[in-house]
Design a protein around this motif. Structure first.
Motif, PDB file in Angstrom:
ATOM      1  N   GLY A   1       0.812  -1.211   0.000  1.00  0.00           N
ATOM      2  CA  GLY A   1       0.000   0.000   0.000  1.00  0.00           C
ATOM      3  C   GLY A   1       0.845   1.259   0.000  1.00  0.00           C
ATOM      4  O   GLY A   1       0.490   2.260   0.635  1.00  0.00           O
TER       5      GLY A   1
ATOM      6  N   ARG B   1     -12.235  -1.065  -3.780  1.00  0.00           N
ATOM      7  CA  ARG B   1     -12.395   0.401  -3.746  1.00  0.00           C
ATOM      8  C   ARG B   1     -13.855   0.795  -3.934  1.00  0.00           C
ATOM      9  O   ARG B   1     -14.332   1.774  -3.344  1.00  0.00           O
TER      10      ARG B   1
ATOM     11  N   TYR C   1      -5.741   4.439  -6.080  1.00  0.00           N
ATOM     12  CA  TYR C   1      -5.041   4.399  -4.797  1.00  0.00           C
ATOM     13  C   TYR C   1      -3.945   5.454  -4.641  1.00  0.00           C
ATOM     14  O   TYR C   1      -3.241   5.435  -3.634  1.00  0.00           O
TER      15      TYR C   1
END
Length: 743
Positions: free
Chosen positions: A393, A530, A459
């Motif tokens: 991430g 998402r 992201y």
């Protein structure tokens, strides 16, 4: 959970690595095949400036000695390159400068403790390999070493490469560096596209890109490299050849970042110039399949922890003299099941840029086989960066604006022209495995590009800010941006070659296609995750809310059923480093759907499926130990879900909305899975019938089919539930038409 191994920082330095000329070398005949050494001046019948030609092959000319520069004389020339450039006499009359020596006690001068370390200028002894092929050997004393001349003869051609030379390394010169491209163009380049000057040697690969070649001997601990390699070999002796057989049989086909034939022939001929970290990395990966080789299984397994310690130390030192072998070693060490080093990944990206791996090398003046090798290593580095970005991430370090590597093709896997005309012919079985592995590697690159687009679209900090500013329309914005990425994902899957689909015959051999399909499901889940995160039942119309969650539910079921269908030949094969986290992401997605479920019935459904998934992973971990990590992460998520507030039942929700009981009964299949007397439930429509149009998700039709039941039901009760697979129906396939029959 295994602790991730991070690369140790390099030793502190008082100053950066100087770009300076090499120190004076010992007066000794250069080894045959030494890089950039050409034949001496032709012997003339007359005396004169060239009367002392014999000494030219022993030391540089007087001018180059004073400059501390490499002395290069082209065949047939009288003057060396630098003397010819400066229009001066090229002589060999001055004596060598005296060396400063340490004062030692007279009585202890020749004692073993005071003997000087082996000089790296001396040719290292060749590898001790008595067998003509890489085969297993029984424990025995080290055999006699191969003749030194043989080792020299088989590595001479490496001097023509850019990234694999033995005593010097290359560093890319960028446009904004102090070496201006126009000034570089004014330099005099020889037939090897090299120009020697006081700071080093310029190596021009085309009209635009140039590298500076620097001597390895000016870097730290270079003199200890041979001893380090000996330590590696001693730890695996006498099983090194057998471990390399395992590596090239299991790992290499689907992760071809090593030039196989070149490596094997160098190894057979006693080359002692391999990178210790690369050799250790290959051995460490091969040790994962120690027990499947009947010749190895009866012997004690070498200590992989010691190998890893040596490999990481050696890799840290090698980063000061970066070569292609440095990237190869780092990538292999990152494929260990327990390895998870974000810092090492970022270091490898930086070293790759220093080596010019981010550039298009298709027109460079380097051997053709090295171009293909550089592209394969560059693609592996790209995938390492992108998948590390997903599983951690964190922001990627490779951007499309500065990535000029062309798409990989069949020619990039060819190994002809690497200097070895005599090599063993591969069997038809080996050729088939290599061809499938190459397809698998290329398809993984294509899938990684789509996954990288998912990360860039949803992201990044810019994307997160956009969705936040969209407020109640965030889901609508996400769906609009998801459509083009979804189409690319569907097209990729539709064009997937038959040889790498899950139903392709494995002939009872290990098959690594599982990691490709797992990465596909991880990409889908990353996209739908998402969407689910943006849903708010109070701010969306019920039909759109149901459609988004229904599509996500289908992805989860397809991914879990894929894991159910994995066979031993899949589980015991080579798995890409991100696979451990990709298995975990499936469970994370199920936990997310459980936590956001609007009704108690739907939450119970995900709870049951997660129990089943945990059981599958726990059984599969007997053949793939890295799955223990996914099991542990599932348990951690389950502990977090203990704090979840109790959800209302479907009947309570419908009653509060004022819907008559009859209507509630007829529509219950849309809001949650109704359970029958057999414990079964009705699954949502198959994913191939779900797609995104300009207005969002649209349901076309519904059908179901029988689902694979996994590995059996024994032992499942210990995880707090009973299997419901016997009476259930499940969705076949996924969003892009991936059905059990087509996979």
């Amino acid at each position: 959970m295994t602790t991730a191994v991070a690369i140790q920082p390099a030793m502190p330095r008082a100053a950066p690595i100087p770009i300076a000329a090499a120190r004076p070398r010992k007066e000794k005949p250069p080894p045959a095949g030494k890089e950039n050494i050409v034949s001496g001046k032709p012997v003339s019948a007359t005396a004169g400036p060239v009367a002392n030609i014999r000494t030219r092959r022993e030391r540089p000319c007087d001018a180059c000695r004073r400059r501390k520069s490499r002395c290069v004389i082209h065949e047939g020339a009288v003057l060396c390159v630098l003397c010819d450039f400066h229009k001066q006499e090229c002589t060999f009359v001055q004596s060598p400068l005296p060396r400063k020596r340490k004062v030692v006690d007279g009585g202890k001068k020749d004692s073993p403790n005071n003997q000087k370390k082996r000089s790296v200028e001396a040719e290292p002894p060749p590898l001790a390999l008595p067998t003509p092929t890489i085969t297993a050997t029984a424990p025995s004393p080290p055999p006699p070493q191969l003749p030194l001349a043989s080792a020299r003869a088989h590595i001479a051609h490496l001097g023509e490469t850019l990234g694999l030379q033995r005593r010097q390394h290359s560093r890319y010169i960028g446009l904004s560096s102090p070496f201006d491209s126009i000034l570089i163009g004014l330099s005099h380049f020889d037939t090897r596209n090299e120009s020697t000057f006081d700071l080093g040697t310029l190596r021009r690969v085309n009209d635009h890109e140039c590298f500076i070649m620097l001597p390895d001997e000016n870097t730290q601990e270079y003199a200890d490299e041979v001893d380090t390699l000996n330590q590696v070999e001693r730890l695996v002796h006498p099983h090194g050849p057998s471990l390399l057989n395992l590596y090239f049989r299991i790992v290499h086909p689907s992760f071809p970042i090593v030039q196989k034939h070149l490596f094997v022939e160098r190894y057979r001929n006693g080359d002692r110039t391999f990178s210790p970290s690369l050799m250790a990395g290959m051995y460490i990966l091969a040790l994962n399949w120690w027990s499947i080789d009947p010749k190895l299984a009866s012997y004690p397994k070498p200590d992989s922890a010691q190998l890893e310690a040596i490999a990481m130390r050696s890799l840290t030192v090698a980063m000061e003299r970066p070569k292609l072998s440095t990237i190869q070693a780092g990538l292999l060490l990152l494929q260990r099941p327990e390895a998870d080093s974000w810092s090492l990944t970022t270091q490898l990206v930086a070293i790759g840029q220093e080596l010019g791996l981010h550039l298009d090398c298709s027109s460079w003046s380097i051997p053709l086989w090295e171009r293909g090798l550089r592209k394969r290593i560059a693609c592996a580095l790209y995938m390492q960066d992108k998948w590390s970005s997903l599983i951690h991430g964190r922001p990627s370090h490779i951007f499309s604006a500065n990535w000029a590597v062309r798409p990989i093709n069949d020619d990039d896997f060819k190994e002809e022209g690497d200097g070895y005309d005599t090599r063993q012919e591969e069997s038809e079985e080996e050729k088939e495995d290599n061809e499938r592995g190459q397809v698998l590697f290329a398809e993984m690159i294509g899938l990684t590009e789509i996954m990288a687009e998912v990360m860039d679209t949803f992201y990044t900090q810019v994307a997160i800010h956009d969705f936040k500013n969209a407020g109640q329309k965030s889901t609508e914005l996400i769906l609009a941006r998801a459509k083009p990425v979804q189409i690319k994902l569907r097209n990729w899957h539709e064009k997937l070659p038959q040889s790498v689909k899950m139903h392709a015959p494995t002939k009872s051999k290990l098959c690594s296609t599982g990691y490709l399909h797992l990465a596909y499901f991880a990409t889908e889940i990353t996209l739908h995750r998402r969407i689910v995160q943006s849903l708010d039942p109070t701010n969306h119309d019920p039909y759109g809310f149901f459609m988004c969650r229904n599509a996500a539910k289908t992805r989860l079921i397809s991914a879990m059923d894929f894991v159910n269908r994995l066979k031993p030949e899949h589980l015991q094969s080579f798995w890409y480093f991100a696979s451990k986290i990709n298995f975990t992401l499936i469970g994370t997605f199920g936990s997310l759907l459980w936590a956001t479920a609007p009704t108690q019935e739907e939450a119970e459904f995900y709870k049951t499926r997660l129990r089943e998934y945990r059981w599958t992973l726990s059984v599969s971990s007997k053949r793939a130990e890295f799955l223990d990590y996914a099991v542990a992460m599932l348990d951690a998520s389950r502990a977090m879900l203990n704090n979840l507030a109790e959800k209302p039942s479907l009947a309570q929700q419908i009653s509060s909305a004022g819907v008559p009981p009859a209507a509630a009964s007829s529509s219950s299949h849309m809001m949650g899975p109704p359970y029958g007397s057999g414990g079964g439930y009705m699954e949502p429509q198959s994913p191939e019938d779900v797609d995104m149009d300009d207005e969002g998700l649209e349901l076309s039709r519904m059908h179901s089919g029988d689902s694979f039941q996994g590995f059996g039901s024994e032992g499942y009760e210990q995880f707090g539930g009973s299997r419901s697979g016997s009476g259930r129906q499940t969705a076949e396939g996924s969003l892009v038409g991936d059905t059990p029959q087509s996979r």
